[in-house]
Design an enzyme around this catalytic site. Structure first.
Site, PDB file in Angstrom:
ATOM      1  N   SER A 259       0.816  -1.206   0.000  1.00 21.76           N
ATOM      2  CA  SER A 259       0.000   0.000   0.000  1.00 21.76           C
ATOM      3  C   SER A 259       0.854   1.262   0.000  1.00 21.76           C
ATOM      4  O   SER A 259       1.881   1.344   0.677  1.00 21.76           O
ATOM      5  CB  SER A 259      -0.895   0.003   1.246  1.00 21.76           C
ATOM      6  OG  SER A 259      -1.590   1.215   1.368  1.00 21.76           O
TER       7      SER A 259
ATOM      8  N   CYS B 185      -3.436   5.929  11.836  1.00 19.24           N
ATOM      9  CA  CYS B 185      -4.159   7.196  11.795  1.00 19.24           C
ATOM     10  C   CYS B 185      -4.508   7.623  13.223  1.00 19.24           C
ATOM     11  O   CYS B 185      -4.804   6.785  14.079  1.00 19.24           O
ATOM     12  CB  CYS B 185      -5.433   7.035  10.965  1.00 19.24           C
ATOM     13  SG  CYS B 185      -6.098   8.581  10.349  1.00 19.24           S
TER      14      CYS B 185
END
Length: 312
Positions: free
Chosen positions: A25, A134
């Site tokens: 990713s 995050c």
């Protein structure tokens, strides 16, 4: 008489791959550019760029810089958002016979859950990878991935929200990664990927300013490979989940290190920037390695590290 090629198929829980090579990713976007360099059907899977509910512009430039044996990035999770991904990016990837893993992130548990639910209804999504780096805005901005309670709650909630294979991408920025791996296993994750980037800072000594505008970024590349291999070894000894190893893989021997440490599959990241055909070289090199050592398949290599005479 021809020699049969080594067996490279592996399973990550319910996710079956034709070979153990994954495009990581954040390093190949949504596959469109790298798909012009080689046939994407050659790899086992692609993990698309981290996806949020709404588009994000990311941090301003500069947000990448080279470091000794590594790459520092502070992209800021720039992405097109769920709507455009489903309408424009996913149809492109569905043309290929490879597994599509979608990396998802949110700033609240509810955002993760909504992404998981909506992607579970999309044709062609084969698995989800949780990006837990995050900041959890409901817990004062502390990253989900470094707070054990937040991670446990998040994995449990997403597990209930999706029938898709669930992979959790663990952060290396913790004192001991094993409790985090065990928490993911206990809450129903199907696999783990490790490691994510290492928090780092690079300074331009002439300008006396940070080299990326966000000040701190994530370090990837060969510089972190020994850290990643060590963490894969620790985690695969502690849990029964399959592990995707990543961090500084640029050649077949690099991948073999991860397999010996216990990884079931590996993901190639930063090396894609230097040579987009790295994945093909790694696949071919693994086949040659197996043949050279008289092994008929990749499973004979997984976890085969010899530690006689060495302590823990």
């Amino acid at each position: 008489m021809t020699t049969r090629p080594p067996e490279l198929r592996v399973s990550l829980g319910k996710l079956e791959l034709k070979n153990p090579i994954i495009l990581a990713s954040g390093t190949v976007g949504y596959g469109e550019e790298i798909g012009k360099v080689f046939d994407l059907n050659r790899v086992g899977a692609i993990t698309v760029k981290g996806l949020s509910l709404e588009p994000r512009p990311g941090h301003p430039a500069p947000r990448l810089c080279e470091t000794p044996s590594g790459l520092l990035n502070a992209i800021g999770l720039h992405n097109v958002g769920l709507k455009i991904f489903l309408a424009e990016k996913l149809p492109f990837l569905r043309r290929y016979q490879l597994k599509i893993i979608v990396n998802i992130f949110g700033e609240t548990l509810e955002e993760y859950v909504e992404l998981a639910q909506r992607l579970s209804q999309a044709d062609g999504v084969h698995a989800l990878e949780l990006n837990v780096s995050c900041p959890n805005t409901k817990r004062g901005g502390l990253s989900f991935g470094v707070d054990l309670d937040s991670l446990t709650t998040l994995v449990a909630a997403v597990r209930l929200a999706t029938p898709l294979p669930l992979i959790v991408k663990l952060s290396p920025n913790v004192t001991d990664i094993v409790p985090f791996a065990k928490a993911c296993e206990a809450q129903g994750a199907d696999a783990l990927s490790l490691i994510n980037t290492v928090r780092a800072l690079a300074i331009d000594v002439d300008t006396q300013r940070p080299k990326v505008t966000n000040l701190v970024g994530g370090l990837s590349g060969p510089a972190i490979r020994p850290i990643a291999v060590r963490m894969v070894w620790e985690v695969t000894r502690a849990v029964r989940l399959p592990v995707i190893g990543m961090g500084g893989i640029a050649a077949a021997d690099d991948a073999v290190e991860f397999f010996l440490a216990g990884a079931t599959a590996v993901a190639i990241g930063s090396a894609n920037f230097a040579d987009p055909a790295t994945a093909l070289r790694v696949i071919q090199g693994i086949e040659r390695y197996l043949q050279r050592h008289g092994l008929t398949g990749i499973h004979q290599l997984i976890g085969a590290l010899k530690i006689d005479g060495h302590g823990d």
